[in-house]
Design an enzyme around this catalytic site. Structure first.
Site, PDB file in Angstrom:
ATOM      1  N   ASP A 138       0.882  -1.161   0.000  1.00 53.91           N
ATOM      2  CA  ASP A 138       0.000   0.000   0.000  1.00 53.91           C
ATOM      3  C   ASP A 138       0.930   1.225   0.000  1.00 53.91           C
ATOM      4  OD1 ASP A 138      -2.336   1.609   0.394  1.00 53.91           O
ATOM      5  OD2 ASP A 138      -1.757   1.778   2.509  1.00 53.91           O
ATOM      6  N   LEU A 139       0.404   2.392  -0.299  1.00 52.66           N
ATOM      7  CA  LEU A 139       1.279   3.581  -0.334  1.00 52.66           C
ATOM      8  C   LEU A 139       0.979   4.541   0.820  1.00 52.66           C
ATOM      9  CD1 LEU A 139       2.230   5.617  -3.518  1.00 52.66           C
ATOM     10  CD2 LEU A 139       2.022   6.649  -1.279  1.00 52.66           C
ATOM     11  N   ASP A 140      -0.232   5.126   0.792  1.00 50.46           N
ATOM     12  CA  ASP A 140      -0.571   6.151   1.794  1.00 50.46           C
ATOM     13  C   ASP A 140      -0.546   5.540   3.205  1.00 50.46           C
ATOM     14  OD1 ASP A 140      -1.228   8.256  -0.131  1.00 50.46           O
ATOM     15  OD2 ASP A 140      -2.928   6.989  -0.660  1.00 50.46           O
ATOM     16  N   THR A 180       1.211  10.290   3.696  1.00 50.12           N
ATOM     17  CA  THR A 180       0.140  10.958   2.954  1.00 50.12           C
ATOM     18  C   THR A 180      -1.268  10.607   3.447  1.00 50.12           C
ATOM     19  OG1 THR A 180       0.646   9.286   1.318  1.00 50.12           O
ATOM     20  CG2 THR A 180       1.277  11.554   0.780  1.00 50.12           C
ATOM     21  N   LYS A 206      -9.673   5.182   5.526  1.00 52.75           N
ATOM     22  CA  LYS A 206      -8.326   4.760   5.092  1.00 52.75           C
ATOM     23  C   LYS A 206      -8.399   3.579   4.136  1.00 52.75           C
ATOM     24  CE  LYS A 206      -5.352   6.289   8.860  1.00 52.75           C
ATOM     25  NZ  LYS A 206      -4.563   5.858  10.012  1.00 52.75           N
ATOM     26  N   SER A 249      -2.050   0.308  -4.305  1.00 52.32           N
ATOM     27  CA  SER A 249      -2.680   1.468  -3.679  1.00 52.32           C
ATOM     28  C   SER A 249      -3.997   1.787  -4.371  1.00 52.32           C
ATOM     29  CB  SER A 249      -1.755   2.683  -3.785  1.00 52.32           C
ATOM     30  OG  SER A 249      -2.441   3.856  -3.399  1.00 52.32           O
ATOM     31  N   ALA A 250      -4.964   2.246  -3.582  1.00 55.69           N
ATOM     32  CA  ALA A 250      -6.257   2.661  -4.137  1.00 55.69           C
ATOM     33  C   ALA A 250      -6.159   4.048  -4.765  1.00 55.69           C
ATOM     34  CB  ALA A 250      -7.300   2.685  -3.026  1.00 55.69           C
ATOM     35  N   LYS A 291     -10.709  -1.713  -2.218  1.00 57.62           N
ATOM     36  CA  LYS A 291     -10.567  -2.330  -0.893  1.00 57.62           C
ATOM     37  C   LYS A 291     -11.847  -2.066  -0.098  1.00 57.62           C
ATOM     38  CE  LYS A 291      -5.670  -1.124  -1.154  1.00 57.62           C
ATOM     39  NZ  LYS A 291      -4.544  -0.334  -0.636  1.00 57.62           N
ATOM     40  N   GLU A 297      -0.010  -3.020   4.771  1.00 55.33           N
ATOM     41  CA  GLU A 297      -1.145  -2.091   4.845  1.00 55.33           C
ATOM     42  C   GLU A 297      -1.231  -1.352   6.163  1.00 55.33           C
ATOM     43  OE1 GLU A 297      -3.743  -0.671   3.755  1.00 55.33           O
ATOM     44  OE2 GLU A 297      -3.976  -1.458   1.734  1.00 55.33           O
ATOM     45  N   ASP A 298      -1.792  -0.143   6.125  1.00 57.01           N
ATOM     46  CA  ASP A 298      -2.049   0.597   7.369  1.00 57.01           C
ATOM     47  C   ASP A 298      -3.553   0.747   7.615  1.00 57.01           C
ATOM     48  OD1 ASP A 298      -2.478   2.396   5.192  1.00 57.01           O
ATOM     49  OD2 ASP A 298      -2.475   4.049   6.639  1.00 57.01           O
TER      50      ASP A 298
HETATM   51  C1  BG6 Z   1      -5.898   5.315  -0.511  1.00 59.72           C
HETATM   52  C2  BG6 Z   1      -6.081   6.199   0.690  1.00 59.72           C
HETATM   53  O1  BG6 Z   1      -4.569   4.914  -0.608  1.00 59.72           O
HETATM   54  O2  BG6 Z   1      -6.260   6.002  -1.698  1.00 59.72           O
HETATM   55  C3  BG6 Z   1      -7.494   6.742   0.734  1.00 59.72           C
HETATM   56  O3  BG6 Z   1      -5.808   5.446   1.855  1.00 59.72           O
HETATM   57  C4  BG6 Z   1      -7.838   7.431  -0.571  1.00 59.72           C
HETATM   58  O4  BG6 Z   1      -7.601   7.641   1.821  1.00 59.72           O
HETATM   59  C5  BG6 Z   1      -7.606   6.469  -1.730  1.00 59.72           C
HETATM   60  O5  BG6 Z   1      -9.197   7.855  -0.571  1.00 59.72           O
HETATM   61  C6  BG6 Z   1      -7.883   7.110  -3.100  1.00 59.72           C
HETATM   62  O6  BG6 Z   1      -6.933   8.095  -3.338  1.00 59.72           O
HETATM   63  P1  BG6 Z   1      -7.014   9.191  -4.475  1.00 59.72           P
HETATM   64  O7  BG6 Z   1      -5.676   9.877  -4.410  1.00 59.72           O
HETATM   65  O8  BG6 Z   1      -7.214   8.451  -5.783  1.00 59.72           O
HETATM   66  O9  BG6 Z   1      -8.148  10.072  -4.166  1.00 59.72           O
HETATM   67 MG    MG Z   2      -2.890   3.234   3.333  1.00 62.20          MG
END
Ligand code: BG6
Ligand code: MG
Length: 222
Positions: free
Chosen positions: A8-10, A16, A44, A115-116, A146, A170-171
Protein backbone atom coordinates in the site's frame (compact mmCIF):
# COMPACT_ATOMS: atom_id res chain seq x y z
CA UNK A 1 9.59 -18.23 0.90
CA UNK A 2 7.54 -15.29 -0.38
CA UNK A 3 8.24 -14.19 -3.93
CA UNK A 4 6.68 -10.74 -3.96
CA UNK A 5 5.64 -7.80 -1.82
CA UNK A 6 2.46 -5.83 -2.43
CA UNK A 7 2.76 -2.38 -0.90
CA UNK A 8 0.00 0.00 0.00
CA UNK A 9 1.28 3.58 -0.33
CA UNK A 10 -0.57 6.15 1.79
CA UNK A 11 0.42 5.54 5.41
CA UNK A 12 2.90 2.77 4.52
CA UNK A 13 5.55 4.33 2.28
CA UNK A 14 4.93 7.86 3.53
CA UNK A 15 2.62 9.98 5.68
CA UNK A 16 0.14 10.96 2.95
CA UNK A 17 -2.69 9.23 4.85
CA UNK A 18 -2.61 12.37 7.01
CA UNK A 19 -3.06 14.62 3.95
CA UNK A 20 -6.05 12.56 2.80
CA UNK A 21 -7.53 13.07 6.27
CA UNK A 22 -6.90 16.83 6.19
CA UNK A 23 -8.40 17.14 2.70
CA UNK A 24 -11.56 15.23 3.72
CA UNK A 25 -11.78 17.33 6.86
CA UNK A 26 -11.55 20.53 4.83
CA UNK A 27 -14.18 19.40 2.36
CA UNK A 28 -16.40 18.13 5.18
CA UNK A 29 -16.20 21.46 6.95
CA UNK A 30 -17.31 23.27 3.79
CA UNK A 31 -20.47 21.18 3.60
CA UNK A 32 -21.12 21.08 7.34
CA UNK A 33 -19.81 17.59 8.13
CA UNK A 34 -17.33 17.21 10.98
CA UNK A 35 -15.03 14.22 11.04
CA UNK A 36 -12.51 12.98 13.57
CA UNK A 37 -9.62 10.51 13.50
CA UNK A 38 -11.79 7.63 14.67
CA UNK A 39 -14.11 8.11 11.67
CA UNK A 40 -11.08 8.57 9.42
CA UNK A 41 -10.05 4.97 10.16
CA UNK A 42 -13.13 3.97 8.10
CA UNK A 43 -11.90 6.06 5.15
CA UNK A 44 -8.33 4.76 5.09
CA UNK A 45 -7.62 2.60 2.07
CA UNK A 46 -11.05 3.30 0.58
CA UNK A 47 -11.35 4.81 -2.92
CA UNK A 48 -12.08 8.51 -3.40
CA UNK A 49 -15.70 7.94 -4.43
CA UNK A 50 -16.41 5.34 -1.73
CA UNK A 51 -14.84 7.65 0.86
CA UNK A 52 -17.11 10.49 -0.21
CA UNK A 53 -20.14 8.19 0.08
CA UNK A 54 -19.06 7.30 3.63
CA UNK A 55 -18.49 10.98 4.47
CA UNK A 56 -21.94 12.02 3.21
CA UNK A 57 -23.62 9.10 5.02
CA UNK A 58 -21.74 10.09 8.19
CA UNK A 59 -23.25 13.59 7.96
CA UNK A 60 -26.63 12.22 6.87
CA UNK A 61 -26.31 14.23 3.65
CA UNK A 62 -26.40 11.47 1.02
CA UNK A 63 -29.64 12.69 -0.52
CA UNK A 64 -28.51 16.32 -0.75
CA UNK A 65 -26.15 15.93 -3.73
CA UNK A 66 -26.93 14.74 -7.25
CA UNK A 67 -24.34 12.90 -9.31
CA UNK A 68 -22.89 16.07 -10.79
CA UNK A 69 -22.48 17.67 -7.36
CA UNK A 70 -21.04 14.41 -6.05
CA UNK A 71 -18.41 14.46 -8.79
CA UNK A 72 -17.59 18.10 -8.01
CA UNK A 73 -17.09 17.28 -4.31
CA UNK A 74 -14.79 14.35 -5.14
CA UNK A 75 -12.80 16.56 -7.48
CA UNK A 76 -12.57 19.33 -4.92
CA UNK A 77 -11.22 16.96 -2.29
CA UNK A 78 -8.64 15.73 -4.77
CA UNK A 79 -7.59 19.30 -5.56
CA UNK A 80 -7.00 19.96 -1.85
CA UNK A 81 -5.03 16.74 -1.59
CA UNK A 82 -2.96 17.30 -4.74
CA UNK A 83 -2.09 20.80 -3.50
CA UNK A 84 -0.67 19.25 -0.31
CA UNK A 85 1.48 16.60 -1.98
CA UNK A 86 3.31 18.90 -4.40
CA UNK A 87 6.32 19.23 -2.09
CA UNK A 88 6.62 15.54 -1.22
CA UNK A 89 10.22 14.37 -1.72
CA UNK A 90 12.66 11.61 -0.83
CA UNK A 91 12.83 13.15 2.66
CA UNK A 92 9.22 12.06 3.21
CA UNK A 93 9.83 8.34 2.70
CA UNK A 94 9.06 6.59 5.99
CA UNK A 95 12.03 5.25 8.01
CA UNK A 96 13.30 1.85 6.94
CA UNK A 97 11.39 1.76 3.63
CA UNK A 98 14.31 2.57 1.33
CA UNK A 99 16.57 0.01 3.01
CA UNK A 100 13.83 -2.58 2.76
CA UNK A 101 13.23 -1.92 -0.94
CA UNK A 102 16.97 -2.15 -1.67
CA UNK A 103 17.32 -5.39 0.27
CA UNK A 104 14.27 -6.96 -1.39
CA UNK A 105 15.62 -6.06 -4.80
CA UNK A 106 18.96 -7.71 -3.97
CA UNK A 107 17.12 -10.84 -2.91
CA UNK A 108 15.18 -10.96 -6.18
CA UNK A 109 11.82 -10.36 -4.50
CA UNK A 110 9.38 -8.65 -6.85
CA UNK A 111 7.82 -5.39 -5.65
CA UNK A 112 4.37 -4.14 -6.63
CA UNK A 113 2.08 -1.28 -5.67
CA UNK A 114 -1.46 -2.03 -4.48
CA UNK A 115 -2.68 1.47 -3.68
CA UNK A 116 -6.26 2.66 -4.14
CA UNK A 117 -4.91 6.09 -4.99
CA UNK A 118 -4.87 7.49 -8.48
CA UNK A 119 -2.06 9.76 -7.24
CA UNK A 120 0.16 6.76 -6.44
CA UNK A 121 2.54 6.92 -9.44
CA UNK A 122 2.96 10.69 -8.95
CA UNK A 123 3.99 10.13 -5.33
CA UNK A 124 6.39 7.28 -6.15
CA UNK A 125 8.02 9.59 -8.64
CA UNK A 126 8.23 12.46 -6.13
CA UNK A 127 9.88 10.15 -3.58
CA UNK A 128 12.23 8.67 -6.23
CA UNK A 129 10.84 5.20 -5.49
CA UNK A 130 9.55 4.37 -8.98
CA UNK A 131 12.69 2.41 -10.00
CA UNK A 132 12.14 -0.07 -7.16
CA UNK A 133 8.68 -1.08 -8.34
CA UNK A 134 8.37 -3.95 -10.80
CA UNK A 135 4.61 -3.45 -11.09
CA UNK A 136 1.86 -0.98 -10.28
CA UNK A 137 -1.81 -1.94 -10.08
CA UNK A 138 -3.89 0.87 -11.55
CA UNK A 139 -6.94 1.38 -9.31
CA UNK A 140 -8.86 2.50 -12.41
CA UNK A 141 -8.60 -1.11 -13.63
CA UNK A 142 -10.41 -2.70 -10.71
CA UNK A 143 -14.19 -2.94 -10.43
CA UNK A 144 -14.23 -3.01 -6.63
CA UNK A 145 -11.83 -1.21 -4.30
CA UNK A 146 -10.57 -2.33 -0.89
CA UNK A 147 -11.82 -4.26 1.13
CA UNK A 148 -12.37 -6.29 -2.05
CA UNK A 149 -9.19 -8.26 -2.87
CA UNK A 150 -9.04 -7.21 -6.53
CA UNK A 151 -6.32 -4.54 -6.27
CA UNK A 152 -3.98 -6.95 -4.44
CA UNK A 153 -4.69 -9.70 -6.97
CA UNK A 154 -3.94 -7.27 -9.79
CA UNK A 155 -0.76 -6.04 -8.08
CA UNK A 156 0.46 -9.65 -7.83
CA UNK A 157 -0.47 -10.28 -11.47
CA UNK A 158 1.57 -7.24 -12.51
CA UNK A 159 4.70 -8.97 -11.19
CA UNK A 160 3.80 -12.36 -12.64
CA UNK A 161 2.71 -13.89 -9.33
CA UNK A 162 -0.42 -14.91 -7.51
CA UNK A 163 -1.26 -13.21 -4.23
CA UNK A 164 -0.68 -16.39 -2.15
CA UNK A 165 3.04 -16.09 -2.88
CA UNK A 166 3.17 -12.50 -1.64
CA UNK A 167 3.24 -10.42 1.52
CA UNK A 168 0.86 -7.45 1.57
CA UNK A 169 1.65 -4.40 3.72
CA UNK A 170 -1.15 -2.09 4.84
CA UNK A 171 -2.05 0.60 7.37
CA UNK A 172 -5.83 0.42 6.82
CA UNK A 173 -8.55 -1.90 8.07
CA UNK A 174 -10.08 -2.12 4.59
CA UNK A 175 -6.63 -2.91 3.19
CA UNK A 176 -5.96 -5.74 5.65
CA UNK A 177 -9.35 -7.26 4.76
CA UNK A 178 -8.43 -7.01 1.08
CA UNK A 179 -5.06 -8.72 1.65
CA UNK A 180 -6.64 -11.53 3.65
CA UNK A 181 -9.30 -12.07 0.97
CA UNK A 182 -6.63 -12.14 -1.76
CA UNK A 183 -4.73 -14.96 -0.07
CA UNK A 184 -1.59 -12.87 0.46
CA UNK A 185 0.03 -12.74 3.90
CA UNK A 186 -0.81 -9.47 5.69
CA UNK A 187 1.47 -7.30 7.77
CA UNK A 188 -0.17 -4.24 9.30
CA UNK A 189 1.46 -0.92 10.10
CA UNK A 190 -0.48 0.61 12.95
CA UNK A 191 -2.20 0.02 16.27
CA UNK A 192 -4.05 -3.13 17.37
CA UNK A 193 -7.02 -0.89 18.33
CA UNK A 194 -7.35 0.03 14.66
CA UNK A 195 -6.12 -3.06 12.83
CA UNK A 196 -6.97 -5.93 15.20
CA UNK A 197 -4.89 -8.38 17.16
CA UNK A 198 -5.08 -11.37 14.83
CA UNK A 199 -2.41 -10.33 12.31
CA UNK A 200 1.28 -9.42 12.44
CA UNK A 201 1.58 -5.71 13.27
CA UNK A 202 4.42 -3.22 13.46
CA UNK A 203 4.06 0.17 15.10
CA UNK A 204 6.63 1.78 12.80
CA UNK A 205 7.96 1.05 9.31
CA UNK A 206 11.43 0.91 10.89
CA UNK A 207 10.48 -2.57 12.07
CA UNK A 208 9.83 -3.71 8.48
CA UNK A 209 13.21 -5.32 7.86
CA UNK A 210 13.73 -8.12 5.34
CA UNK A 211 14.59 -10.45 8.24
CA UNK A 212 11.37 -9.55 10.06
CA UNK A 213 9.32 -10.21 6.92
CA UNK A 214 11.05 -13.55 6.35
CA UNK A 215 10.59 -14.76 9.91
CA UNK A 216 6.94 -13.61 9.99
CA UNK A 217 6.27 -15.46 6.73
CA UNK A 218 8.04 -18.61 7.89
CA UNK A 219 6.20 -18.66 11.21
CA UNK A 220 2.84 -18.30 9.49
CA UNK A 221 3.31 -20.43 6.40
CA UNK A 222 5.53 -23.34 7.47
C1 BG6 B 1 -5.90 5.31 -0.51
C2 BG6 B 1 -6.08 6.20 0.69
O1 BG6 B 1 -4.57 4.91 -0.61
O2 BG6 B 1 -6.26 6.00 -1.70
C3 BG6 B 1 -7.49 6.74 0.73
O3 BG6 B 1 -5.81 5.45 1.86
C4 BG6 B 1 -7.84 7.43 -0.57
O4 BG6 B 1 -7.60 7.64 1.82
C5 BG6 B 1 -7.61 6.47 -1.73
O5 BG6 B 1 -9.20 7.86 -0.57
C6 BG6 B 1 -7.88 7.11 -3.10
O6 BG6 B 1 -6.93 8.09 -3.34
P1 BG6 B 1 -7.01 9.19 -4.47
O7 BG6 B 1 -5.68 9.88 -4.41
O8 BG6 B 1 -7.21 8.45 -5.78
O9 BG6 B 1 -8.15 10.07 -4.17
MG1 MG C 1 -2.89 3.23 3.33
Amino acid sequence: MFKGILFDLDGVLTDTAEYHYQAWQRLGKEIGITIDRAFNEELKGVSREDSLKLLLAHGDRTQDFDSEQFAELAQRKNEYYVEMIQEVSTADVYPGILDLLKRLKKQGIKISLASASKNGPFLLEKMSLLPYFDGIADPADVAKGKPDPEIFQLAAEKIGLTAVDCIGIEDAKAGIQAILASGAFPIGVGRPEDLGTDIVLVSSTEELTADFLTSSWQTARN
